[in-house]
Design an enzyme around this catalytic site. Structure first.
Site, PDB file in Angstrom:
ATOM      1  N   TYR A 199     -47.030  22.633  -1.886  1.00 52.91           N
ATOM      2  CA  TYR A 199     -47.174  21.227  -1.301  1.00 52.91           C
ATOM      3  C   TYR A 199     -46.586  21.214   0.314  1.00 52.91           C
ATOM      4  O   TYR A 199     -47.414  20.433   1.148  1.00 52.91           O
ATOM      5  CB  TYR A 199     -46.473  20.084  -2.008  1.00 52.91           C
ATOM      6  CG  TYR A 199     -46.946  18.744  -1.722  1.00 52.91           C
ATOM      7  CD1 TYR A 199     -48.161  18.278  -1.833  1.00 52.91           C
ATOM      8  CD2 TYR A 199     -46.038  17.774  -1.316  1.00 52.91           C
ATOM      9  CE1 TYR A 199     -48.553  16.822  -1.609  1.00 52.91           C
ATOM     10  CE2 TYR A 199     -46.120  16.586  -0.816  1.00 52.91           C
ATOM     11  CZ  TYR A 199     -47.662  16.139  -1.160  1.00 52.91           C
ATOM     12  OH  TYR A 199     -48.295  14.956  -0.763  1.00 52.91           O
ATOM     13  N   ALA A 242     -45.551  23.374   2.167  1.00 53.97           N
ATOM     14  CA  ALA A 242     -46.209  24.462   3.509  1.00 53.97           C
ATOM     15  C   ALA A 242     -47.661  23.825   3.694  1.00 53.97           C
ATOM     16  O   ALA A 242     -48.127  23.816   4.919  1.00 53.97           O
ATOM     17  CB  ALA A 242     -46.537  25.747   2.528  1.00 53.97           C
ATOM     18  N   SER A 243     -48.326  23.328   2.656  1.00 53.83           N
ATOM     19  CA  SER A 243     -49.820  22.759   2.866  1.00 53.83           C
ATOM     20  C   SER A 243     -49.662  21.598   3.830  1.00 53.83           C
ATOM     21  O   SER A 243     -50.313  21.152   4.622  1.00 53.83           O
ATOM     22  CB  SER A 243     -50.633  22.477   1.561  1.00 53.83           C
ATOM     23  OG  SER A 243     -49.909  21.134   0.963  1.00 53.83           O
ATOM     24  N   LYS A 244     -48.592  20.559   3.481  1.00 49.21           N
ATOM     25  CA  LYS A 244     -48.732  19.471   4.374  1.00 49.21           C
ATOM     26  C   LYS A 244     -48.113  19.665   6.014  1.00 49.21           C
ATOM     27  O   LYS A 244     -48.714  19.129   6.940  1.00 49.21           O
ATOM     28  CB  LYS A 244     -47.832  18.392   3.731  1.00 49.21           C
ATOM     29  CG  LYS A 244     -48.375  17.806   2.435  1.00 49.21           C
ATOM     30  CD  LYS A 244     -49.430  17.039   2.683  1.00 49.21           C
ATOM     31  CE  LYS A 244     -50.010  16.510   1.406  1.00 49.21           C
ATOM     32  NZ  LYS A 244     -51.469  15.575   1.689  1.00 49.21           N
ATOM     33  N   SER A 282     -47.583  14.408   4.830  1.00 48.72           N
ATOM     34  CA  SER A 282     -46.325  13.937   4.036  1.00 48.72           C
ATOM     35  C   SER A 282     -45.183  14.143   4.801  1.00 48.72           C
ATOM     36  O   SER A 282     -45.065  15.107   5.579  1.00 48.72           O
ATOM     37  CB  SER A 282     -46.371  14.638   2.522  1.00 48.72           C
ATOM     38  OG  SER A 282     -45.332  14.580   1.843  1.00 48.72           O
ATOM     39  N   ASN A 335     -57.659  11.942   3.168  1.00 50.72           N
ATOM     40  CA  ASN A 335     -56.659  11.536   2.533  1.00 50.72           C
ATOM     41  C   ASN A 335     -56.554  12.275   1.003  1.00 50.72           C
ATOM     42  O   ASN A 335     -55.378  12.354   0.885  1.00 50.72           O
ATOM     43  CB  ASN A 335     -56.872  10.081   2.446  1.00 50.72           C
ATOM     44  CG  ASN A 335     -55.677   9.401   1.578  1.00 50.72           C
ATOM     45  OD1 ASN A 335     -54.711   9.560   1.745  1.00 50.72           O
ATOM     46  ND2 ASN A 335     -56.304   9.042   0.406  1.00 50.72           N
TER      47      ASN A 335
HETATM   48  N1  LIG Z   1     -47.988   9.063  -3.353  1.00 47.28           N
HETATM   49  C1  LIG Z   1     -46.976   9.851  -2.640  1.00 47.28           C
HETATM   50  O1  LIG Z   1     -45.737   9.745  -2.953  1.00 47.28           O
HETATM   51  C2  LIG Z   1     -47.410  10.482  -1.261  1.00 47.28           C
HETATM   52  C3  LIG Z   1     -46.479  10.761  -0.287  1.00 47.28           C
HETATM   53  C4  LIG Z   1     -46.712  11.668   0.612  1.00 47.28           C
HETATM   54  C5  LIG Z   1     -48.000  12.028   0.800  1.00 47.28           C
HETATM   55  N2  LIG Z   1     -49.161  11.490  -0.117  1.00 47.28           N
HETATM   56  C6  LIG Z   1     -50.532  11.840  -0.009  1.00 47.28           C
HETATM   57  O2  LIG Z   1     -51.234  10.836   0.071  1.00 47.28           O
HETATM   58  C7  LIG Z   1     -52.648  11.275  -0.413  1.00 47.28           C
HETATM   59  C8  LIG Z   1     -53.081  10.221  -1.375  1.00 47.28           C
HETATM   60  O3  LIG Z   1     -52.490  10.355  -2.486  1.00 47.28           O
HETATM   61  P1  LIG Z   1     -51.957   9.144  -3.393  1.00 47.28           P
HETATM   62  O4  LIG Z   1     -50.641   9.094  -3.304  1.00 47.28           O
HETATM   63  O5  LIG Z   1     -52.890   8.147  -3.149  1.00 47.28           O
HETATM   64  O6  LIG Z   1     -52.498   9.855  -5.046  1.00 47.28           O
HETATM   65  P2  LIG Z   1     -53.597   9.590  -5.822  1.00 47.28           P
HETATM   66  O7  LIG Z   1     -53.547  10.558  -7.046  1.00 47.28           O
HETATM   67  O8  LIG Z   1     -53.695   8.023  -6.337  1.00 47.28           O
HETATM   68  O9  LIG Z   1     -54.799   9.837  -5.014  1.00 47.28           O
HETATM   69  C9  LIG Z   1     -55.277  11.027  -4.853  1.00 47.28           C
HETATM   70  C10 LIG Z   1     -56.865  11.147  -4.908  1.00 47.28           C
HETATM   71  O10 LIG Z   1     -57.431  12.232  -4.193  1.00 47.28           O
HETATM   72  C11 LIG Z   1     -58.425  12.944  -5.118  1.00 47.28           C
HETATM   73  N3  LIG Z   1     -58.386  14.161  -5.212  1.00 47.28           N
HETATM   74  C12 LIG Z   1     -57.525  15.066  -5.254  1.00 47.28           C
HETATM   75  N4  LIG Z   1     -58.082  16.307  -4.968  1.00 47.28           N
HETATM   76  C13 LIG Z   1     -59.470  16.305  -4.547  1.00 47.28           C
HETATM   77  C14 LIG Z   1     -60.350  17.115  -4.315  1.00 47.28           C
HETATM   78  N5  LIG Z   1     -60.049  18.354  -4.357  1.00 47.28           N
HETATM   79  N6  LIG Z   1     -61.601  16.470  -3.930  1.00 47.28           N
HETATM   80  C15 LIG Z   1     -61.662  15.251  -3.579  1.00 47.28           C
HETATM   81  N7  LIG Z   1     -60.751  14.330  -4.057  1.00 47.28           N
HETATM   82  C16 LIG Z   1     -59.500  14.977  -4.342  1.00 47.28           C
HETATM   83  C17 LIG Z   1     -57.993  12.383  -6.385  1.00 47.28           C
HETATM   84  O11 LIG Z   1     -59.355  12.307  -7.319  1.00 47.28           O
HETATM   85  C18 LIG Z   1     -57.549  10.964  -6.188  1.00 47.28           C
HETATM   86  O12 LIG Z   1     -58.383   9.789  -6.397  1.00 47.28           O
HETATM   87  C19 LIG Z   1     -52.369  12.612  -0.642  1.00 47.28           C
HETATM   88  O13 LIG Z   1     -53.099  13.684   0.264  1.00 47.28           O
HETATM   89  C20 LIG Z   1     -51.173  12.864  -0.867  1.00 47.28           C
HETATM   90  O14 LIG Z   1     -50.605  14.326  -0.682  1.00 47.28           O
HETATM   91  C21 LIG Z   1     -48.717  10.908  -1.198  1.00 47.28           C
END
Ligand SMILES: NC(=O)c1ccc[n+]([C@@H]2O[C@H](COP(=O)([O-])OP(=O)(O)OC[C@H]3O[C@@H](n4cnc5c(N)ncnc54)[C@H](O)[C@@H]3O)[C@@H](O)[C@H]2O)c1
Length: 257
Positions: A158, A160-162, A145, A91
């Site tokens: 972002y 492309a990666s997703k 995402s 995640n």
């Molecule tokens: N919040 C949104 O709108 C949204 C939408 C779609 C997808 N996402 C995806 O959800 C996932 C969780 O994100 P979130 O929204 O909870 O954000 P968040 O910033 O609250 O949590 C992300 C967590 O990932 C950890 N992290 C980042 N890079 C890291 C690395 N290289 N190694 C280890 N840990 C790492 C961070 O320390 C953080 O705790 C992500 O993959 C994000 O792309 C989020």
């Protein structure tokens, strides 16, 4: 009523905050023991404390998901601490500041791809190997995402990666199907976490920027981390036993348009 993850062990990356933390709490309430894995150790320890306050069991492991050795060690920690690994939730993720492709720095592209694609690849590589070795029929869940389903202008790396994360999910699902290790993805839209705070804080009026994001969503609001965690719970549990290589979209109707 029987809890939905009773007896299972789950490793959740990005579990120091947001979706990962909400999922850690939900999985623990449903009976799983949790390996809270994140590069932010202090945040992970807070998640562990919250799980324990509710009567659950969890351990924090510091991991940089782009580092193969650290990912392998985190997977091993699940076996050392809890004796097994049934659910792997890849995640952890990161985004980039909104810029055009012309202005996107090469090292920024590399950073986002490394976390969102290589990080998921390493999780599957070492997580699936450990499950196979232990004869466990597990569930792997990857956080993609909606940006992996449709393009988001200003977020080339972002998006492309997703999209890469989604295809990786499908390939892994096919390769692991006969071993009964299921691999699925979730594709959330804007969810109220630190990631959205970061996105909107770059704007002159963050409050207004947040409202604008909510207006883009047909349901008229951002998602909550708990709503995303509910989908991960379904994929982690045996209720989704005939589901692999699939994407659960949680976007308030965004991609229905
Ligand atoms: N919040 C949104 O709108 C949204 C939408 C779609 C997808 N996402 C995806 O959800 C996932 C969780 O994100 P979130 O929204 O909870 O954000 P968040 O910033 O609250 O949590 C992300 C967590 O990932 C950890 N992290 C980042 N890079 C890291 C690395 N290289 N190694 C280890 N840990 C790492 C961070 O320390 C953080 O705790 C992500 O993959 C994000 O792309 C989020």
């Amino acid at each position: 009523m029987a809890r939905r993850l009773e007896g299972k062990v789950a490793l959740i990356t990005g579990a120091a905050s947001g979706i990962g933390r909400a999922t850690s709490l939900l999985f623990a309430r449903e009976g799983a023991k949790i390996v809270v894995a994140d590069r932010d150790l202090a945040g992970s320890e807070q998640t562990v404390s919250q799980v324990k306050e509710e009567g659950g069991d969890a351990v924090a492991v510091q991991v940089e998901v782009t580092d193969a050795g650290q990912v392998e060690a985190a997977i091993q920690a699940a076996f050392n601490k809890f004796g097994r690994l049934d659910v792997l939730f890849n995640n952890a993720g990161t985004g980039e500041r909104a810029v055009s492709i012309m202005d996107l720095a090469e090292d920024e592209w590399d950073r986002v791809m490394a976390v969102n694609v290589k990080g998921v690849f390493l999780g599957i590589k070492y997580g699936a190997a450990a499950m196979l070795k232990a004869g466990i029929t597990g569930s792997i869940i990857n956080t993609a995402s909606v940006a992996g389903l449709v393009g988001f202008a200003g977020h080339a790396a972002y998006s492309a990666s997703k999209a890469g994360c989604l295809h990786l999910t499908k390939v892994a699902a096919l390769e692991l199907a006969r071993s009964n290790i299921r691999v699925n993805a979730i594709a959330p839209a804007f969810t109220a976490t630190a990631m959205v705070d970061e996105l909107t804080s770059a704007s002159r009026d963050p409050q207004r920027a947040r409202q604008k994001l909510a207006q883009v969503i047909p349901l008229g609001r951002l998602g909550t981390p708990e709503e995303i965690a509910n989908a991960a719970l379904f994929l982690a549990s045996d209720e989704s036993s005939f589901m692999t290589g699939a994407v659960m979209t949680l976007d308030g109707g965004l991609t229905a348009q």
